[in-house]
Enzyme design. Structure first.
Site, PDB file in Angstrom:
ATOM      1  N   LYS A  75     -16.048  73.704-106.011  1.00 39.45           N
ATOM      2  CA  LYS A  75     -15.802  72.624-105.505  1.00 39.45           C
ATOM      3  C   LYS A  75     -16.650  71.457-106.148  1.00 39.45           C
ATOM      4  CE  LYS A  75     -13.670  73.439-101.955  1.00 39.45           C
ATOM      5  NZ  LYS A  75     -12.653  74.075-102.565  1.00 39.45           N
ATOM      6  N   HIS A  88      -2.104  78.642-108.295  1.00 45.53           N
ATOM      7  CA  HIS A  88      -2.434  79.810-107.645  1.00 45.53           C
ATOM      8  C   HIS A  88      -2.431  79.812-106.026  1.00 45.53           C
ATOM      9  CE1 HIS A  88      -5.001  81.977-110.884  1.00 45.53           C
ATOM     10  NE2 HIS A  88      -3.849  81.836-111.410  1.00 45.53           N
TER      11      HIS A  88
END
Ligand code: RFL
Ligand code: PHB
Length: 391
Positions: free
Chosen positions: A298, A72
């Site tokens: 994350k 992406h």
């Protein structure tokens, strides 16, 4: 039994560390509380930074990720009923992220470990205890099938997640912890339906946050913000789809395909850091040392960067007899950890409905989002952090 590095926990941190050490010729044994199937059954992260993909390549397990992962170059931010694309690839000089589930990463790492014949002790339950890490003889003990075992080692890697035994074994006076608990969680659903959009949609709405993610062109992962005391039993699949639909823009609403859930669960949101990340010959890595709210994607990526620093430190120790990497491990990790904590807190604060700030808070978020999508500087700051800061 003797090994060079005893690794507690066979989640992504432990398995990745084991593989990186094996590639460098360093012996290791992993001891895991659960069964392999249980570990594989947990549906978690979905977005891998380039740095994480590079690490998987470095230890020879990246092939399936390259075949099946979805690359992406952007994300979409939805607010005030309209979507705005952040072109991360263009804003960061070509960087992308790869959408490939944590389950698949874990699968690939487990397969590689099995193929190399490396030792992993599964189903150790709550019997694992750590000893002597403040002195010259670190040891890990556990009980398996009623038999006690002891592993002597040079180092112990605590890769056993937030609820693990490693951080809990450190005298509390040696630890400083920092924590923020958010007044909401994410209700997530996994379903075999095509994703509503090609890229991830992060939505800020008056009804709360929503995220449209995916695992493949035929499998979607969706989340909606719910109050922290919400119970998953209160959410039928139909109720989930109706709530998600209400938080989307008209085009996405039209494209949304619904279906039965394969998995449905609520994850609480928290920020947490324990300092330092090393105590003598015990090293914490991944969720054992820090938690981020999932908004910035994350958690797994930080686990991977910790493990990169830790494997480099051990390699330096065995190859060059230098303790420099080992001595600087905690400081090096924490610099990166706090930047990811800051980004994850900021993106969480920007995208969620906070009960205490009400409509005023909502208006401020919309103004900030409007500024963000209109400013190259602000969009770049988001993009740089989202694709991952350099190691
Ligand atoms: P894990 O995965 O918790 O693995 C720890 C392992 O240790 C075992 N264990 C023990 N073993 C032996 N003895 C004991 N006493 C033990 N206690 C525990 C456990 O059984 C387990 O197998 O930690 P690790 O390896 O550090 O990996 C961290 C990641 O799992 C986590 O950070 C991510 O899943 C976070 N996260 C995301 N991260 C991303 O980078 N991108 C994402 O898109 C993303 N999305 C997410 C997420 C986490 C979520 N939840 C459920 C919290 C989305 C969600 C909803
Ligand atoms: C996921 O696909 O599970 C996912 C994606 C992006 C996030 C968090 C979770 O920020």
């Amino acid at each position: 039994m003797r090994t060079q590095v005893a690794i507690v926990g066979a989640g992504p941190s432990g398995l990745l560390l084991g593989q990186l050490l094996f590639k460098a010729g360093i012996d290791n044994i992993i001891i895991e509380r659960q069964s392999a199937d249980y570990v594989l059954g947990r549906i978690r992260a979905g977005v891998l930074e380039q740095v994480t993909c590079d690490l998987l390549d470095e230890c020879g397990v990246g092939a399936r990720m390259h075949r099946q992962g979805l690359v992406h170059g952007g994300i979409e931010l939805l607010f005030k009923g309209a979507r705005h694309r952040i072109d991360m690839q263009q804003l960061t000089g070509g960087k992308t992220v790869t959408v490939y589930g944590q389950t698949e990463v874990t699968h690939d790492l487990m397969d590689a470990r099995r193929a190399e014949g490396l030792e992993t002790v599964y189903d150790a339950g709550d019997t694992v205890t750590l000893h002597g890490f403040d002195g010259a003889h670190p040891r890990v003990r556990y009980v398996k099938d009623g038999q006690p075992h002891e592993i002597e080692c040079d180092f112990i890697a605590g890769c056993d997640g937030y609820h693990g035994v490693s951080r809990a074994s450190v005298p509390q006076a040696s630890l400083k912890t920092y924590e923020k608990v958010y007044p909401f969680g994410w209700l997530g659903i996994l379903a075999d339906v095509p994703p509503v959009s090609h890229e991830l949609i992060y939505a800020n709405t008056e009804r709360g946050f929503a995220l449209c993610s995916m695992r493949s062109p035929t499998r979607s992962r969706y989340y909606v913000q719910v109050p922290s005391d919400e119970k998953v039993e209160n959410w039928s699949d139909d109720a989930f789809w109706a709530e998600l639909r209400s938080r989307l823009d008209p085009e996405a609403r039209d494209h949304l395909v619904t279906g039965p859930s394969l998995e449905k669960s609520i994850a609480p949101l928290r920020s947490f850091v324990a300092e330092p990340m090393r105590f003598g010959s015990l090293f914490l890595a991944g969720d054992a040392a820090h938690i981020v709210p999932p908004t910035g994607a994350k958690g797994l990526n930080l686990a991977a960067s910790d493990v990169k620093y830790l494997s480099s430190a051990f390699i330096e120790f065995y190859r060059e007899r230098s303790r420099a990497g080992v001595d600087h491990y905690s400081e090096k990790c924490l610099r990166r950890v706090w930047k990811a904590e800051r980004f994850s807190w900021w993106f969480t604060s920007l995208m969620h409905r906070f009960p205490e700030t009400g409509d005023f808070g909502q208006k401020l978020q919309e103004a900030e989002l409007d500024y963000l999508v209109g400013s190259a500087a602000a969009s770049t700051a988001l993009a740089e952090n989202y694709v991952g800061l350099p190691l």
